[in-house]
Design a protein around this motif. Structure first.
Motif: not given
Length: 255
Positions: A16, A19-20, A49
């Protein structure tokens, strides 16, 4: 899906962090969601996500992932909101849901985790089984361009971000090797954690294998599994695909 190909996802918190905040797919998915009714299925949903933002926009979703740690983190995150999401731990190649949908999607290049012809066919078969007739399936995958496949087998700098807990700068590097016979790229991601003086204080490495599929090969595979390709884009802004594309976004319908 190959069960030993999860090293990149063994730390959902780290996933996360890296990438979140990236959600280029969201406007495109919301556009297609507005055309449909009923429950939407997010395959290989990870930590939610896109599942959670979609639900925040008023849609009912089922988030499916095989990785128990990712699903656990998704549930934890979603618990802060009163959202209509059902989280399901299942293998997307042997999907057994009690719901059919008019709209299924799989983002984050998740399709590349299916490394064999059989697993790819099984994935599409699962999608077909859970789509209503005329339903839409949207997914993305990296485009197997020469530049993409022939990346250097030495450390190559990718990007830097700041760790939200330690405030260390994290330099990301990749090493890759492409197996042409199997169309599989072996990736190693190296994370070098630097303190305020720029000294490396920690280093983490993760490995992952990703399958690449060429456009004509994909066209035949999709058709063989009862779907038809409606559109192909090179990004989530609906830019037409070209030979210089980095990824391919497929919009398919159940025949």
């Amino acid at each position: 899906m190959v069960l030993n190909n999860f090293e990149e996802y063994d730390d959902p918190i780290l996933y996360d962090k890296e990438n979140e905040q990236f959600m280029p797919e969201l406007p495109f998915l919301l556009k297609w969601a507005s055309y449909t009714q009923g429950t939407i299925i997010d395959l290989a949903c990870g930590t939610g996500r896109l599942t959670i933002p979609m639900a925040k926009n008023g849609y009912k979703l089922i988030g499916v992932d095989i990785h128990v740690g990712m699903i656990k983190e998704a549930r934890k995150k979603a618990a802060h909101f009163d959202l209509p999401i059902e989280w399901v731990e299942q293998d997307c190649t042997t999907l057994k849901l009690t719901t059919k949908s008019n709209f299924i999607y799989s983002v984050g290049n998740s399709f590349q985790h299916f490394l064999t012809n059989q697993s790819q066919d099984d994935f599409f078969s699962s999608v077909h089984k859970h789509l209503e007739k005329g339903g839409v399936f949207i997914f993305g995958t990296r485009f197997p361009s020469v530049e993409e496949l022939l990346q250097p087998s030495t450390e190559e700098y990718w990007r830097t971000y700041t760790d939200s807990d330690t405030l260390y700068n994290v330099d990301l590097y990749t090493i890759s090797f492409y197996d042409s016979l199997n169309q599989i790229q072996q990736y190693t991601t190296i994370r070098k954690y630097k303190n305020s003086e720029g000294q490396i204080v920690d280093e983490k490495r993760t490995n992952i294998s990703l399958r690449y599929v060429f456009p004509k090969e994909m066209e035949r595979m999709v058709q063989d599994n009862g779907l038809e390709i409606v559109d192909v884009y090179q990004d989530w802004n609906e830019t037409p695909a070209t030979n210089d594309s980095y990824e391919l976004i497929y919009v398919c319908k159940k025949i």
